[in-house]
Design a protein around this motif. Structure first.
Motif, PDB file in Angstrom:
ATOM      1  N   ARG A 130       0.815  -1.218   0.000  1.00 54.78           N
ATOM      2  CA  ARG A 130       0.000   0.000   0.000  1.00 54.78           C
ATOM      3  C   ARG A 130       0.845   1.262   0.000  1.00 54.78           C
ATOM      4  NH1 ARG A 130      -5.110   1.893   3.668  1.00 54.78           N
ATOM      5  NH2 ARG A 130      -5.047   4.054   2.997  1.00 54.78           N
ATOM      6  N   ASP A 184      -1.616  13.273   0.359  1.00 58.21           N
ATOM      7  CA  ASP A 184      -2.466  12.381  -0.434  1.00 58.21           C
ATOM      8  C   ASP A 184      -2.837  11.143   0.365  1.00 58.21           C
ATOM      9  OD1 ASP A 184      -2.364  14.097  -2.601  1.00 58.21           O
ATOM     10  OD2 ASP A 184      -0.768  13.012  -3.633  1.00 58.21           O
ATOM     11  N   GLU A 185      -1.881  10.610   1.096  1.00 53.84           N
ATOM     12  CA  GLU A 185      -2.145   9.400   1.869  1.00 53.84           C
ATOM     13  C   GLU A 185      -3.120   9.667   3.011  1.00 53.84           C
ATOM     14  OE1 GLU A 185      -2.519   5.716   2.711  1.00 53.84           O
ATOM     15  OE2 GLU A 185      -1.238   6.355   1.042  1.00 53.84           O
ATOM     16  N   ARG A 187      -5.482  11.947   3.097  1.00 49.91           N
ATOM     17  CA  ARG A 187      -6.815  12.094   2.533  1.00 49.91           C
ATOM     18  C   ARG A 187      -7.386  10.734   2.144  1.00 49.91           C
ATOM     19  NH1 ARG A 187      -9.563  15.825   4.295  1.00 49.91           N
ATOM     20  NH2 ARG A 187     -11.091  15.039   2.840  1.00 49.91           N
ATOM     21  N   ARG A 188      -6.524   9.835   1.662  1.00 44.09           N
ATOM     22  CA  ARG A 188      -6.992   8.508   1.281  1.00 44.09           C
ATOM     23  C   ARG A 188      -7.445   7.718   2.512  1.00 44.09           C
ATOM     24  NH1 ARG A 188      -3.756   3.710  -1.755  1.00 44.09           N
ATOM     25  NH2 ARG A 188      -2.136   4.359  -0.314  1.00 44.09           N
ATOM     26  N   LEU A 189      -6.752   7.908   3.617  1.00 38.90           N
ATOM     27  CA  LEU A 189      -7.119   7.208   4.844  1.00 38.90           C
ATOM     28  C   LEU A 189      -8.545   7.543   5.271  1.00 38.90           C
ATOM     29  CD1 LEU A 189      -3.850   7.625   6.951  1.00 38.90           C
ATOM     30  CD2 LEU A 189      -4.729   5.507   5.956  1.00 38.90           C
ATOM     31  N   SER A 190      -8.899   8.817   5.216  1.00 37.45           N
ATOM     32  CA  SER A 190     -10.237   9.223   5.643  1.00 37.45           C
ATOM     33  C   SER A 190     -11.281   8.953   4.565  1.00 37.45           C
ATOM     34  CB  SER A 190     -10.260  10.707   6.014  1.00 37.45           C
ATOM     35  OG  SER A 190     -10.013  11.510   4.878  1.00 37.45           O
ATOM     36  N   GLY A 191     -10.835   8.932   3.290  1.00 41.91           N
ATOM     37  CA  GLY A 191     -11.784   8.719   2.208  1.00 41.91           C
ATOM     38  C   GLY A 191     -12.060   7.257   1.951  1.00 41.91           C
ATOM     39  N   GLU A 192     -11.091   6.557   1.384  1.00 43.59           N
ATOM     40  CA  GLU A 192     -11.284   5.151   1.021  1.00 43.59           C
ATOM     41  C   GLU A 192     -11.455   4.262   2.247  1.00 43.59           C
ATOM     42  OE1 GLU A 192      -8.090   3.898  -1.443  1.00 43.59           O
ATOM     43  OE2 GLU A 192      -8.313   5.547  -2.875  1.00 43.59           O
ATOM     44  N   ASP A 193     -10.707   4.544   3.310  1.00 47.39           N
ATOM     45  CA  ASP A 193     -10.726   3.668   4.486  1.00 47.39           C
ATOM     46  C   ASP A 193     -11.746   4.089   5.539  1.00 47.39           C
ATOM     47  OD1 ASP A 193      -8.598   2.767   3.073  1.00 47.39           O
ATOM     48  OD2 ASP A 193      -7.150   2.847   4.701  1.00 47.39           O
TER      49      ASP A 193
END
Length: 335
Positions: A130, A184-185, A187-193
Protein backbone atom coordinates in the motif's frame (compact mmCIF):
# COMPACT_ATOMS: atom_id res chain seq x y z
CA UNK A 1 -29.62 9.20 12.32
CA UNK A 2 -26.09 10.64 12.78
CA UNK A 3 -23.32 8.20 13.74
CA UNK A 4 -21.59 8.34 17.10
CA UNK A 5 -18.60 10.72 17.04
CA UNK A 6 -15.23 9.02 16.87
CA UNK A 7 -13.83 11.35 19.54
CA UNK A 8 -15.74 13.13 22.30
CA UNK A 9 -14.03 15.15 25.02
CA UNK A 10 -16.08 17.04 27.58
CA UNK A 11 -14.65 19.61 29.98
CA UNK A 12 -11.23 17.94 30.23
CA UNK A 13 -8.94 19.25 32.95
CA UNK A 14 -5.36 18.09 33.44
CA UNK A 15 -3.05 19.51 36.09
CA UNK A 16 0.57 18.67 36.80
CA UNK A 17 2.32 19.33 40.12
CA UNK A 18 4.39 22.51 40.01
CA UNK A 19 7.04 21.19 42.37
CA UNK A 20 9.27 23.03 44.83
CA UNK A 21 6.44 25.15 46.16
CA UNK A 22 5.33 26.36 42.74
CA UNK A 23 1.63 26.27 41.78
CA UNK A 24 0.25 23.36 39.78
CA UNK A 25 0.38 23.62 35.99
CA UNK A 26 -3.08 23.49 34.40
CA UNK A 27 -2.32 21.99 30.99
CA UNK A 28 -5.99 21.47 30.10
CA UNK A 29 -8.60 23.88 31.38
CA UNK A 30 -12.04 22.61 30.42
CA UNK A 31 -11.24 21.43 26.90
CA UNK A 32 -14.24 20.20 24.91
CA UNK A 33 -13.90 18.54 21.51
CA UNK A 34 -16.05 16.50 19.11
CA UNK A 35 -14.71 14.75 16.01
CA UNK A 36 -17.18 13.04 13.64
CA UNK A 37 -16.29 9.56 12.45
CA UNK A 38 -14.54 9.26 9.09
CA UNK A 39 -13.12 12.80 9.06
CA UNK A 40 -9.73 14.48 9.33
CA UNK A 41 -9.68 16.87 12.26
CA UNK A 42 -6.87 19.35 12.77
CA UNK A 43 -5.68 20.39 16.22
CA UNK A 44 -3.88 23.73 16.08
CA UNK A 45 -2.27 25.91 18.70
CA UNK A 46 1.01 27.41 19.91
CA UNK A 47 3.57 25.40 21.84
CA UNK A 48 2.29 24.82 25.35
CA UNK A 49 -1.34 25.32 24.36
CA UNK A 50 -2.39 21.82 25.41
CA UNK A 51 -2.34 19.89 22.11
CA UNK A 52 0.11 17.23 23.27
CA UNK A 53 -1.68 16.79 26.59
CA UNK A 54 -4.98 16.39 24.74
CA UNK A 55 -3.46 13.69 22.54
CA UNK A 56 -1.96 11.92 25.56
CA UNK A 57 -5.34 11.83 27.29
CA UNK A 58 -7.18 10.62 24.17
CA UNK A 59 -4.62 7.87 23.54
CA UNK A 60 -4.73 6.74 27.21
CA UNK A 61 -1.13 7.79 27.84
CA UNK A 62 -2.35 10.19 30.53
CA UNK A 63 -5.37 10.25 32.82
CA UNK A 64 -7.43 13.47 33.03
CA UNK A 65 -7.73 15.18 36.38
CA UNK A 66 -11.42 15.69 35.66
CA UNK A 67 -13.81 15.60 32.73
CA UNK A 68 -14.54 12.72 30.37
CA UNK A 69 -13.39 11.55 26.96
CA UNK A 70 -14.52 8.76 24.67
CA UNK A 71 -12.64 7.42 21.66
CA UNK A 72 -14.25 4.93 19.27
CA UNK A 73 -17.15 4.70 21.72
CA UNK A 74 -15.07 3.83 24.79
CA UNK A 75 -14.15 5.84 27.87
CA UNK A 76 -10.40 6.59 27.91
CA UNK A 77 -10.15 6.23 31.69
CA UNK A 78 -12.47 3.30 32.43
CA UNK A 79 -11.95 1.35 29.17
CA UNK A 80 -8.34 2.16 28.30
CA UNK A 81 -7.66 -1.31 26.91
CA UNK A 82 -10.63 -1.12 24.53
CA UNK A 83 -9.49 2.32 23.36
CA UNK A 84 -5.96 1.10 22.66
CA UNK A 85 -7.26 -1.76 20.55
CA UNK A 86 -9.09 0.70 18.32
CA UNK A 87 -6.50 3.42 17.78
CA UNK A 88 -3.20 3.96 16.03
CA UNK A 89 -0.66 6.58 17.07
CA UNK A 90 2.14 8.11 15.00
CA UNK A 91 4.39 10.32 17.10
CA UNK A 92 6.45 13.21 15.79
CA UNK A 93 9.61 11.14 16.18
CA UNK A 94 9.94 7.89 14.29
CA UNK A 95 8.66 4.76 16.00
CA UNK A 96 10.59 2.35 13.80
CA UNK A 97 13.60 0.40 15.02
CA UNK A 98 16.53 1.51 12.80
CA UNK A 99 18.22 -1.89 13.21
CA UNK A 100 15.29 -3.71 11.60
CA UNK A 101 13.99 -3.62 8.04
CA UNK A 102 10.61 -2.01 7.30
CA UNK A 103 9.06 -5.45 6.94
CA UNK A 104 10.53 -6.62 10.23
CA UNK A 105 9.27 -3.48 11.96
CA UNK A 106 5.76 -4.09 10.64
CA UNK A 107 5.77 -7.77 11.61
CA UNK A 108 7.09 -6.98 15.10
CA UNK A 109 4.39 -4.34 15.58
CA UNK A 110 1.74 -6.79 14.44
CA UNK A 111 2.95 -9.36 16.95
CA UNK A 112 2.91 -6.75 19.71
CA UNK A 113 -0.66 -5.92 18.69
CA UNK A 114 -1.63 -9.55 19.26
CA UNK A 115 -1.56 -10.89 15.71
CA UNK A 116 -0.33 -14.40 15.07
CA UNK A 117 2.87 -14.97 13.11
CA UNK A 118 1.12 -15.59 9.79
CA UNK A 119 -1.40 -12.78 10.24
CA UNK A 120 1.37 -10.31 11.16
CA UNK A 121 3.35 -11.28 8.06
CA UNK A 122 0.27 -10.90 5.84
CA UNK A 123 -0.54 -7.51 7.36
CA UNK A 124 3.06 -6.36 6.85
CA UNK A 125 2.97 -7.39 3.18
CA UNK A 126 -0.32 -5.55 2.63
CA UNK A 127 1.05 -2.35 4.16
CA UNK A 128 4.35 -2.62 2.28
CA UNK A 129 2.36 -2.79 -0.97
CA UNK A 130 0.00 0.00 0.00
CA UNK A 131 2.75 2.46 0.88
CA UNK A 132 4.97 1.63 -2.09
CA UNK A 133 7.72 0.15 0.08
CA UNK A 134 8.16 -3.12 -1.82
CA UNK A 135 11.65 -2.39 -3.14
CA UNK A 136 12.79 -1.11 0.27
CA UNK A 137 10.97 -3.55 2.53
CA UNK A 138 14.02 -5.69 3.28
CA UNK A 139 16.64 -2.96 3.51
CA UNK A 140 17.80 -1.29 6.71
CA UNK A 141 15.33 1.25 8.06
CA UNK A 142 18.20 3.55 9.07
CA UNK A 143 19.04 4.03 5.37
CA UNK A 144 15.57 5.23 4.36
CA UNK A 145 14.95 8.83 3.34
CA UNK A 146 12.95 11.08 5.66
CA UNK A 147 9.82 10.85 3.52
CA UNK A 148 10.02 7.07 3.31
CA UNK A 149 10.54 6.77 7.08
CA UNK A 150 7.39 8.80 7.67
CA UNK A 151 5.49 6.50 5.31
CA UNK A 152 6.72 3.60 7.41
CA UNK A 153 5.68 5.38 10.61
CA UNK A 154 2.13 5.80 9.31
CA UNK A 155 2.11 2.18 8.14
CA UNK A 156 3.13 1.11 11.66
CA UNK A 157 0.21 3.11 13.05
CA UNK A 158 -2.14 1.18 10.77
CA UNK A 159 -0.94 -2.34 11.62
CA UNK A 160 -3.79 -2.87 14.08
CA UNK A 161 -6.46 -1.70 11.58
CA UNK A 162 -7.51 1.18 13.86
CA UNK A 163 -10.75 3.11 13.76
CA UNK A 164 -8.99 6.32 14.86
CA UNK A 165 -5.46 7.37 13.90
CA UNK A 166 -3.56 10.07 15.79
CA UNK A 167 -0.89 11.84 13.72
CA UNK A 168 1.49 14.18 15.55
CA UNK A 169 3.20 16.59 13.14
CA UNK A 170 3.37 13.95 10.37
CA UNK A 171 5.15 16.11 7.79
CA UNK A 172 7.68 17.99 9.92
CA UNK A 173 11.05 18.04 8.16
CA UNK A 174 9.78 16.62 4.87
CA UNK A 175 10.61 18.17 1.50
CA UNK A 176 7.68 19.53 -0.57
CA UNK A 177 7.36 16.39 -2.70
CA UNK A 178 7.32 14.06 0.31
CA UNK A 179 4.89 16.36 2.12
CA UNK A 180 2.48 16.33 -0.83
CA UNK A 181 2.66 12.53 -0.97
CA UNK A 182 1.85 12.34 2.75
CA UNK A 183 -1.11 14.69 2.26
CA UNK A 184 -2.47 12.38 -0.43
CA UNK A 185 -2.15 9.40 1.87
CA UNK A 186 -3.90 11.14 4.76
CA UNK A 187 -6.82 12.09 2.53
CA UNK A 188 -6.99 8.51 1.28
CA UNK A 189 -7.12 7.21 4.84
CA UNK A 190 -10.24 9.22 5.64
CA UNK A 191 -11.78 8.72 2.21
CA UNK A 192 -11.28 5.15 1.02
CA UNK A 193 -10.73 3.67 4.49
CA UNK A 194 -13.33 5.78 6.35
CA UNK A 195 -10.71 6.21 9.07
CA UNK A 196 -10.93 9.08 11.56
CA UNK A 197 -7.69 11.07 11.74
CA UNK A 198 -6.76 13.55 14.47
CA UNK A 199 -3.91 15.63 13.11
CA UNK A 200 -1.75 18.02 15.12
CA UNK A 201 0.28 20.38 12.96
CA UNK A 202 1.95 23.77 12.91
CA UNK A 203 1.57 24.04 9.12
CA UNK A 204 -1.61 26.05 8.59
CA UNK A 205 -1.62 25.33 4.85
CA UNK A 206 -1.61 21.64 5.73
CA UNK A 207 -4.55 22.05 8.08
CA UNK A 208 -6.45 24.13 5.52
CA UNK A 209 -6.00 21.55 2.77
CA UNK A 210 -6.48 18.35 4.78
CA UNK A 211 -8.87 18.98 7.63
CA UNK A 212 -12.64 18.63 7.45
CA UNK A 213 -12.79 20.35 10.83
CA UNK A 214 -10.40 22.34 12.99
CA UNK A 215 -10.03 23.14 16.68
CA UNK A 216 -7.70 25.93 17.75
CA UNK A 217 -6.41 25.29 21.26
CA UNK A 218 -4.92 27.93 23.53
CA UNK A 219 -4.22 27.88 27.25
CA UNK A 220 -5.77 24.47 27.64
CA UNK A 221 -9.11 25.02 25.97
CA UNK A 222 -10.64 25.16 22.49
CA UNK A 223 -10.95 28.83 21.56
CA UNK A 224 -12.33 28.37 18.03
CA UNK A 225 -13.73 25.43 16.06
CA UNK A 226 -15.31 24.79 12.68
CA UNK A 227 -14.43 23.94 9.12
CA UNK A 228 -11.57 25.93 7.57
CA UNK A 229 -14.06 27.93 5.48
CA UNK A 230 -16.31 28.59 8.47
CA UNK A 231 -13.40 29.88 10.53
CA UNK A 232 -12.14 32.12 7.73
CA UNK A 233 -15.67 33.48 7.27
CA UNK A 234 -15.64 34.76 10.85
CA UNK A 235 -13.14 37.43 9.80
CA UNK A 236 -14.89 40.13 7.82
CA UNK A 237 -13.02 42.44 5.48
CA UNK A 238 -9.46 42.17 4.18
CA UNK A 239 -5.91 41.69 5.40
CA UNK A 240 -3.50 44.51 4.51
CA UNK A 241 0.18 43.57 4.64
CA UNK A 242 3.13 45.94 4.24
CA UNK A 243 6.75 44.77 4.24
CA UNK A 244 8.96 47.17 6.19
CA UNK A 245 12.65 48.03 5.90
CA UNK A 246 14.55 48.63 9.17
CA UNK A 247 11.39 49.78 10.94
CA UNK A 248 11.12 51.43 14.31
CA UNK A 249 8.30 49.47 15.92
CA UNK A 250 7.14 52.38 18.08
CA UNK A 251 6.85 54.64 15.04
CA UNK A 252 4.92 51.99 13.11
CA UNK A 253 2.56 51.57 16.05
CA UNK A 254 1.87 55.28 16.10
CA UNK A 255 1.31 55.38 12.35
CA UNK A 256 -1.11 52.44 12.47
CA UNK A 257 -3.08 54.03 15.29
CA UNK A 258 -3.54 57.22 13.26
CA UNK A 259 -4.95 55.57 10.11
CA UNK A 260 -8.76 55.36 10.33
CA UNK A 261 -10.11 51.93 9.42
CA UNK A 262 -7.20 49.76 10.59
CA UNK A 263 -9.09 47.70 13.13
CA UNK A 264 -6.52 45.11 14.20
CA UNK A 265 -2.80 45.52 13.80
CA UNK A 266 0.27 43.34 14.16
CA UNK A 267 3.83 44.62 13.88
CA UNK A 268 6.53 41.99 13.50
CA UNK A 269 10.21 42.92 13.53
CA UNK A 270 13.01 40.45 12.91
CA UNK A 271 16.47 41.82 12.28
CA UNK A 272 16.44 44.55 9.64
CA UNK A 273 13.09 43.45 8.21
CA UNK A 274 9.59 43.93 9.50
CA UNK A 275 5.97 43.59 8.57
CA UNK A 276 2.79 45.48 9.30
CA UNK A 277 -0.37 43.36 9.12
CA UNK A 278 -3.78 44.94 9.62
CA UNK A 279 -7.43 44.00 9.36
CA UNK A 280 -9.67 46.45 7.56
CA UNK A 281 -13.17 46.46 6.05
CA UNK A 282 -11.82 47.62 2.68
CA UNK A 283 -8.19 46.76 1.97
CA UNK A 284 -7.81 48.47 -1.44
CA UNK A 285 -9.26 51.69 -0.05
CA UNK A 286 -6.78 51.73 2.86
CA UNK A 287 -3.62 51.06 0.83
CA UNK A 288 -3.12 54.70 -0.15
CA UNK A 289 -3.68 56.27 3.28
CA UNK A 290 -1.53 53.65 5.01
CA UNK A 291 1.41 54.07 2.63
CA UNK A 292 1.12 57.84 2.75
CA UNK A 293 1.19 57.78 6.55
CA UNK A 294 4.24 55.49 6.61
CA UNK A 295 6.11 57.66 4.12
CA UNK A 296 5.25 60.83 6.02
CA UNK A 297 6.73 59.24 9.15
CA UNK A 298 9.90 58.24 7.29
CA UNK A 299 9.15 54.50 7.46
CA UNK A 300 10.60 52.71 4.47
CA UNK A 301 8.51 49.94 3.00
CA UNK A 302 8.56 47.25 0.32
CA UNK A 303 5.75 45.14 -1.08
CA UNK A 304 2.13 45.88 -0.23
CA UNK A 305 -0.57 43.22 -0.46
CA UNK A 306 -4.29 42.93 0.15
CA UNK A 307 -5.87 39.52 0.62
CA UNK A 308 -8.98 37.85 1.87
CA UNK A 309 -8.76 36.25 5.33
CA UNK A 310 -6.61 33.13 5.54
CA UNK A 311 -6.33 30.44 8.17
CA UNK A 312 -3.17 32.22 9.34
CA UNK A 313 -5.30 35.27 10.14
CA UNK A 314 -7.79 33.14 12.06
CA UNK A 315 -5.01 31.47 14.01
CA UNK A 316 -3.40 34.79 14.92
CA UNK A 317 -6.75 36.20 15.98
CA UNK A 318 -7.46 33.38 18.42
CA UNK A 319 -4.05 32.09 19.48
CA UNK A 320 -1.53 34.73 18.44
CA UNK A 321 0.40 36.61 21.07
CA UNK A 322 0.74 39.86 19.11
CA UNK A 323 -2.75 40.79 17.91
CA UNK A 324 -4.61 43.71 19.44
CA UNK A 325 -8.34 44.17 19.67
CA UNK A 326 -10.14 46.44 17.22
CA UNK A 327 -10.45 49.31 19.68
CA UNK A 328 -6.80 49.30 20.77
CA UNK A 329 -4.08 51.38 19.19
CA UNK A 330 -1.05 49.50 20.50
CA UNK A 331 0.47 46.56 18.66
CA UNK A 332 2.59 43.66 19.74
CA UNK A 333 6.18 43.44 18.63
CA UNK A 334 8.13 40.23 18.17
CA UNK A 335 11.87 40.65 18.22
Amino acid sequence: MPSTPAIEADDLVKTYPGGRGRPDVRALDGLTLTVPAGTVHGLLGPNGAGKSTTTKVLTTLSTPTSGTARVAGHDVAREAGEVRRRIGYVSQGTGADPLLTPRENLVMTGRLRGLGRSAAADRATALVDRFGLTELADRGTAKLSGGTRRKLDVALGLVGSPQVLFLDEPTTGLDPEARAAMWDEIRRLSGEDALTVLLTTHYLEEADRLADGLSIVDRGRVVAAGTPDELKATLAGDTLTVDLVEPDADVVRAVAAAVPGLGEVLVHVEGPAGRLVARTPDGPLLVGPTIAALQAAGVRHGAVAVSRPTLDDVYLRHAGRSWTSADTSSTGVAR
